[in-house]
Every structure is written in C-alpha cells, then in structure tokens.
Design a protein around this motif. Structure first.
Motif, PDB file in Angstrom:
ATOM      1  N   ASP A   1       0.826  -1.209   0.000  1.00  0.00           N
ATOM      2  CA  ASP A   1       0.000   0.000   0.000  1.00  0.00           C
ATOM      3  C   ASP A   1       0.862   1.262   0.000  1.00  0.00           C
ATOM      4  OD1 ASP A   1      -2.567   1.393   0.168  1.00  0.00           O
ATOM      5  OD2 ASP A   1      -1.939   1.898   2.222  1.00  0.00           O
ATOM      6  N   ARG A   2       2.005   1.216   0.685  1.00  0.00           N
ATOM      7  CA  ARG A   2       2.890   2.389   0.758  1.00  0.00           C
ATOM      8  C   ARG A   2       3.591   2.674  -0.565  1.00  0.00           C
ATOM      9  NH1 ARG A   2       6.409   1.550   6.001  1.00  0.00           N
ATOM     10  NH2 ARG A   2       4.899   0.048   6.689  1.00  0.00           N
ATOM     11  N   ALA A   3       3.759   1.669  -1.386  1.00  0.00           N
ATOM     12  CA  ALA A   3       4.471   1.845  -2.656  1.00  0.00           C
ATOM     13  C   ALA A   3       3.602   2.644  -3.624  1.00  0.00           C
ATOM     14  CB  ALA A   3       4.814   0.486  -3.263  1.00  0.00           C
ATOM     15  N   ASP A   4       4.166   3.684  -4.184  1.00  0.00           N
ATOM     16  CA  ASP A   4       3.460   4.498  -5.172  1.00  0.00           C
ATOM     17  C   ASP A   4       3.671   3.851  -6.545  1.00  0.00           C
ATOM     18  OD1 ASP A   4       2.247   6.368  -6.746  1.00  0.00           O
ATOM     19  OD2 ASP A   4       3.486   8.047  -6.086  1.00  0.00           O
ATOM     20  N   LEU A   5       2.784   2.945  -6.889  1.00  0.00           N
ATOM     21  CA  LEU A   5       2.960   2.150  -8.107  1.00  0.00           C
ATOM     22  C   LEU A   5       2.606   2.907  -9.380  1.00  0.00           C
ATOM     23  CD1 LEU A   5       1.442  -1.177  -6.768  1.00  0.00           C
ATOM     24  CD2 LEU A   5       3.837  -0.496  -6.834  1.00  0.00           C
TER      25      LEU A   5
ATOM     26  N   GLY B   1       8.587  -5.627 -10.413  1.00  0.00           N
ATOM     27  CA  GLY B   1       9.704  -6.338 -11.033  1.00  0.00           C
ATOM     28  C   GLY B   1      10.924  -6.344 -10.135  1.00  0.00           C
ATOM     29  N   ASN B   2      11.215  -5.196  -9.535  1.00  0.00           N
ATOM     30  CA  ASN B   2      12.350  -5.111  -8.615  1.00  0.00           C
ATOM     31  C   ASN B   2      12.120  -5.981  -7.383  1.00  0.00           C
ATOM     32  OD1 ASN B   2      13.591  -3.311 -10.342  1.00  0.00           O
ATOM     33  ND2 ASN B   2      12.974  -1.505  -9.202  1.00  0.00           N
ATOM     34  N   ALA B   3      10.893  -5.965  -6.872  1.00  0.00           N
ATOM     35  CA  ALA B   3      10.574  -6.794  -5.702  1.00  0.00           C
ATOM     36  C   ALA B   3      10.713  -8.268  -6.043  1.00  0.00           C
ATOM     37  CB  ALA B   3       9.160  -6.491  -5.204  1.00  0.00           C
TER      38      ALA B   3
ATOM     39  N   LEU C   1      13.234 -10.904  -4.301  1.00  0.00           N
ATOM     40  CA  LEU C   1      12.742 -12.100  -3.617  1.00  0.00           C
ATOM     41  C   LEU C   1      13.279 -13.385  -4.232  1.00  0.00           C
ATOM     42  CD1 LEU C   1       9.057 -11.032  -2.954  1.00  0.00           C
ATOM     43  CD2 LEU C   1      10.885 -11.277  -1.264  1.00  0.00           C
ATOM     44  N   ILE C   2      13.364 -13.442  -5.543  1.00  0.00           N
ATOM     45  CA  ILE C   2      13.867 -14.654  -6.187  1.00  0.00           C
ATOM     46  C   ILE C   2      15.359 -14.825  -5.882  1.00  0.00           C
ATOM     47  CG2 ILE C   2      14.519 -13.842  -8.496  1.00  0.00           C
ATOM     48  CD1 ILE C   2      12.359 -16.892  -7.898  1.00  0.00           C
ATOM     49  N   GLY C   3      16.083 -13.701  -5.778  1.00  0.00           N
ATOM     50  CA  GLY C   3      17.484 -13.760  -5.373  1.00  0.00           C
ATOM     51  C   GLY C   3      17.629 -14.255  -3.947  1.00  0.00           C
ATOM     52  N   GLN C   4      16.731 -13.811  -3.055  1.00  0.00           N
ATOM     53  CA  GLN C   4      16.749 -14.275  -1.668  1.00  0.00           C
ATOM     54  C   GLN C   4      16.419 -15.755  -1.599  1.00  0.00           C
ATOM     55  OE1 GLN C   4      17.635 -12.507   1.182  1.00  0.00           O
ATOM     56  NE2 GLN C   4      18.365 -11.162  -0.429  1.00  0.00           N
TER      57      GLN C   4
ATOM     58  N   GLN D   1      19.943  -9.090 -13.349  1.00  0.00           N
ATOM     59  CA  GLN D   1      19.692  -8.090 -14.390  1.00  0.00           C
ATOM     60  C   GLN D   1      20.977  -7.662 -15.092  1.00  0.00           C
ATOM     61  OE1 GLN D   1      18.077  -4.253 -13.155  1.00  0.00           O
ATOM     62  NE2 GLN D   1      16.542  -4.491 -14.746  1.00  0.00           N
ATOM     63  N   ALA D   2      22.052  -7.480 -14.346  1.00  0.00           N
ATOM     64  CA  ALA D   2      23.312  -7.049 -14.955  1.00  0.00           C
ATOM     65  C   ALA D   2      23.802  -8.072 -15.982  1.00  0.00           C
ATOM     66  CB  ALA D   2      24.363  -6.831 -13.874  1.00  0.00           C
ATOM     67  N   VAL D   3      23.674  -9.364 -15.662  1.00  0.00           N
ATOM     68  CA  VAL D   3      24.090 -10.417 -16.582  1.00  0.00           C
ATOM     69  C   VAL D   3      23.185 -10.420 -17.817  1.00  0.00           C
ATOM     70  CG1 VAL D   3      24.359 -12.915 -16.868  1.00  0.00           C
ATOM     71  CG2 VAL D   3      25.074 -11.813 -14.733  1.00  0.00           C
TER      72      VAL D   3
END
Length: 121
Positions: A61-65, A74-76, A80-83, A99-101
């Motif tokens: 809710d806090r995220a201004d989407l 996408g960033n989230a 999460l997938i990295g974690q 993403q860099a790769v």
C-alpha cells in the motif's frame, strides 16, 4: 486495506477477495492458485500468519505504483527470487538471471544488429 492497518485482518477475507477476482474474468482464472495463506512458512499460529500478511499488504500500500519510473513489482520479484536462491544454497540459474548479466548478454547478442527492425532478444 483498513483491516490490515487496524490489525483486524482476516485471511478468509483475503481468500474470498482472491476468489472473486479470479471469477470476475476468464483472464484472471487461477491467478492466485499458488498462494497459500495458511503456509507454515508464514510462521506458527493464526495470529502470526495474519500479522505477516497484514505487514506485506501495508508495505504494498505504501508503494506508489502509479507515479514512479521504476518497475516496483519487477524489482521486488527480482529481490525475492534472489533471496530464495541464496536461502536454498543454490545459484538458482535455471530460473533467475541477475539483471546485470541479462543486459550484458543482450548487448552481446545484438552487437552489430542494433539497426535491424523487428529484432527481439
């Protein structure tokens, strides 16, 4: 949202909302099938489950989407997938490429072809 803010959250209400969304249009059929609001991974006990889900709802809710230049979800997802990959002790390369790769591989794949129309990678 008010229920999540006031610690009066109910997983049953959220499940009902998920079901209503899925039934509202064939496009959304089975959209939330893999979500388990009762998973032990959320902690032990009903209150702990509800607290964690409420916390997640408040964060979203806090995220201004709508007024952002970045891809919040996408960033989230990428985080999460990295974690997940690090938690399992694997590199998780079969389903996650940093993403860099990805950017470097894309540049290599299109080198010398940047002016071609209809090119996709």
């Amino acid at each position: 949202m008010d229920a999540a803010r006031n610690n009066a959250f109910s997983r049953e209400q959220l499940q009902k909302a998920f079901n209503n969304i899925e039934q509202s249009d064939p496009l959304f059929a089975d959209l939330f099938t893999d979500i388990d609001l009762y998973s032990n991974r959320l902690g032990t006990g009903d209150q702990k489950h509800s607290d964690i889900i409420s916390s997640l709802i408040r964060e979203i809710d806090r995220a201004d989407l709508l007024n952002t230049d970045s891809d919040v979800f996408g960033n989230a997802y990428e985080y999460l997938i990295g974690q997940f990959a690090s938690e399992t002790g694997k590199k998780a390369g079969e389903f996650y490429t940093p993403q860099a790769v990805s950017k470097i591989l894309t540049r290599i794949a299109i080198a010398g072809k940047e002016r071609k129309r209809g090119l996709s990678v």
